[in-house]
Design a protein around this motif. Structure first.
Motif, short mmCIF file in Angstrom:
data_model
loop_
_atom_site.label_atom_id
_atom_site.label_comp_id
_atom_site.label_asym_id
_atom_site.label_seq_id
_atom_site.Cartn_x
_atom_site.Cartn_y
_atom_site.Cartn_z
N ALA A 1 -13.85 7.60 -4.41
CA ALA A 1 -13.52 8.72 -3.52
C ALA A 1 -12.52 8.31 -2.46
O ALA A 1 -11.74 9.13 -1.97
CB ALA A 1 -14.79 9.26 -2.87
N PHE A 2 -12.51 7.04 -2.10
CA PHE A 2 -11.55 6.54 -1.11
C PHE A 2 -10.12 6.72 -1.62
O PHE A 2 -9.22 7.07 -0.85
CB PHE A 2 -11.83 5.07 -0.81
CG PHE A 2 -10.87 4.45 0.18
CD1 PHE A 2 -11.05 4.66 1.54
CD2 PHE A 2 -9.81 3.67 -0.25
CE1 PHE A 2 -10.18 4.09 2.47
CE2 PHE A 2 -8.94 3.11 0.66
CZ PHE A 2 -9.11 3.32 2.03
N ASP A 3 -9.87 6.47 -2.90
CA ASP A 3 -8.54 6.65 -3.47
C ASP A 3 -8.07 8.08 -3.28
O ASP A 3 -6.92 8.32 -2.90
CB ASP A 3 -8.54 6.29 -4.97
CG ASP A 3 -8.78 4.82 -5.23
OD1 ASP A 3 -7.88 4.02 -4.96
OD2 ASP A 3 -9.88 4.47 -5.70
N ASP A 4 -8.95 9.04 -3.55
CA ASP A 4 -8.60 10.44 -3.34
C ASP A 4 -8.34 10.74 -1.87
O ASP A 4 -7.38 11.42 -1.51
CB ASP A 4 -9.73 11.35 -3.83
CG ASP A 4 -9.74 11.51 -5.35
OD1 ASP A 4 -8.64 11.67 -5.93
OD2 ASP A 4 -10.83 11.47 -5.94
N PHE A 5 -9.21 10.22 -1.01
CA PHE A 5 -9.15 10.55 0.41
C PHE A 5 -7.85 10.09 1.04
O PHE A 5 -7.27 10.81 1.87
CB PHE A 5 -10.34 9.90 1.11
CG PHE A 5 -10.45 10.25 2.57
CD1 PHE A 5 -10.83 11.52 2.97
CD2 PHE A 5 -10.19 9.30 3.55
CE1 PHE A 5 -10.95 11.85 4.31
CE2 PHE A 5 -10.30 9.62 4.89
CZ PHE A 5 -10.68 10.90 5.27
N ASP B 1 0.82 -1.22 0.00
CA ASP B 1 0.00 0.00 0.00
C ASP B 1 0.86 1.26 0.00
O ASP B 1 0.58 2.20 0.75
CB ASP B 1 -0.93 0.01 1.23
CG ASP B 1 -1.80 -1.22 1.31
OD1 ASP B 1 -2.39 -1.58 0.28
OD2 ASP B 1 -1.88 -1.84 2.38
N ILE B 2 1.86 1.33 -0.86
CA ILE B 2 2.73 2.51 -0.87
C ILE B 2 3.02 3.03 -2.27
O ILE B 2 2.93 4.22 -2.50
CB ILE B 2 4.05 2.23 -0.10
CG1 ILE B 2 4.98 3.44 -0.16
CG2 ILE B 2 4.74 0.98 -0.58
CD1 ILE B 2 4.43 4.69 0.45
N VAL B 3 3.35 2.17 -3.25
CA VAL B 3 3.78 2.71 -4.55
C VAL B 3 2.66 3.48 -5.25
O VAL B 3 2.92 4.37 -6.07
CB VAL B 3 4.34 1.62 -5.49
CG1 VAL B 3 5.60 1.01 -4.90
CG2 VAL B 3 3.32 0.56 -5.80
N GLU B 4 1.40 3.17 -4.91
CA GLU B 4 0.28 3.91 -5.50
C GLU B 4 0.14 5.30 -4.91
O GLU B 4 -0.62 6.12 -5.42
CB GLU B 4 -1.03 3.14 -5.33
CG GLU B 4 -1.50 2.96 -3.91
CD GLU B 4 -0.99 1.68 -3.27
OE1 GLU B 4 -1.68 1.17 -2.35
OE2 GLU B 4 0.08 1.20 -3.67
N HIS B 5 0.90 5.60 -3.84
CA HIS B 5 0.80 6.89 -3.17
C HIS B 5 1.81 7.92 -3.68
O HIS B 5 1.68 9.09 -3.35
CB HIS B 5 1.02 6.72 -1.67
CG HIS B 5 -0.15 6.10 -0.96
ND1 HIS B 5 -1.17 6.83 -0.42
CD2 HIS B 5 -0.45 4.80 -0.72
CE1 HIS B 5 -2.05 6.02 0.14
NE2 HIS B 5 -1.64 4.77 -0.04
N VAL B 6 2.82 7.50 -4.42
CA VAL B 6 3.90 8.42 -4.79
C VAL B 6 3.75 8.86 -6.24
O VAL B 6 3.24 8.12 -7.08
CB VAL B 6 5.29 7.79 -4.56
CG1 VAL B 6 5.47 7.45 -3.09
CG2 VAL B 6 5.50 6.56 -5.42
#
Length: 259
Positions: free
Chosen positions: A149-153, A111-116
């Motif tokens: 919306a969860f992805d954005d949040f 749950d990290i590479v999708e955040h950068v």
């Protein structure tokens, strides 16, 4: 194409969004031990041949054994709790891991590479610190069309198309050995919307329910990981965990080694 809200964000904004969400979350949350997650049988099977271990961005949900594992996270509250349990915890981020080349036999980045913003840079760093033959545990959300919306949040930057993900991993020297359906996110979009509203507007009460009801129930009723060969490519699967192996040198240029 990714949603416009995600495309418009750059790394500084994403870092701020992620820290703004996760710092308060980890400050109020309880540490859950790795043995309680459905990833534990998989992790345990890798430990004998992986004395040097790194987990990136574990928060208070580490999947690798805390004692003897090196952790890197942007959240100071999470790191303090991991140190209390015997973990070696360093503040930092996946874009510039403070370790030498080939330092680890097992690298976990869930749950990290999708955040950068620069996921190639992140994968390059994971590849750099992984020794030849090392295992990489990686989880990612799939299918841009399933954006919510969860992805954005929570500060997601993207979802991945499976075939592009396979190619991207290969570019960085990883081959996918196995994968499984993964994730504890509720399927109900209405339940997610309700939970996010309460985290914003009724935080103290929302955290009580998260700590005492939703997270314990989520952990208790996790489904067993069912690993299959290769990478799952199914439109009905929103998130997967991958077991990858470092097989060679990345095809893309590597950044200079960090001290």
């Amino acid at each position: 194409m990714q949603p416009a809200t995600a495309r418009a964000r750059g790394d500084p904004e994403l870092l701020g969004a992620n820290r703004g969400f996760y710092d308060p979350l980890w400050r109020d949350a309880r540490l859950i031990m790795p043995e309680r997650f459905n990833t534990w049988p998989l992790v345990r099977s890798l430990l004998d041949r992986s004395p040097r271990r790194l987990e990136v961005a574990p928060g208070l949900r580490p999947r690798l054994p805390i004692a003897g594992t090196q952790f890197v996270d942007i959240s100071a509250p999470a790191l303090a709790r991991l140190r209390e349990r015997g973990g070696r915890a360093t503040q930092g981020n996946i874009a510039a891991l403070p370790f030498p080349d080939g330092a680890f036999d097992l690298v976990c980045a869930l749950d990290i590479v999708e955040h950068v913003d620069d996921d190639d840079g992140a994968l390059s760093e994971l590849s750099r610190v992984a020794a030849p033959g090392a295992a990489l545990l990686l989880s990612v959300p799939l299918h841009p069309a399933q954006w919510t919306a969860f992805d954005d949040f929570v500060g997601h930057r993207r979802r991945y198309e499976p075939q592009r993900l396979r190619s991207k991993l290969a570019e960085h020297g990883f081959v996918v050995d196995q994968s499984a359906v993964y994730g504890m996110q509720p399927k109900s979009s209405r339940l997610l919307d309700l939970g996010m509203w309460h985290l914003v507007h009724r935080r103290e009460r929302a955290m009580w329910w998260y700590n005492h009801v939703f997270m314990p129930l989520g952990v208790r009723f996790q489904k067993k990981l069912v690993l299959v060969p290769g990478l799952i490519d199914d439109l009905n699967v929103a998130e997967i965990i991958l077991v990858c192996r470092k097989t060679g040198t990345a095809a893309t240029p590597q950044p200079a080694s960090r001290p």
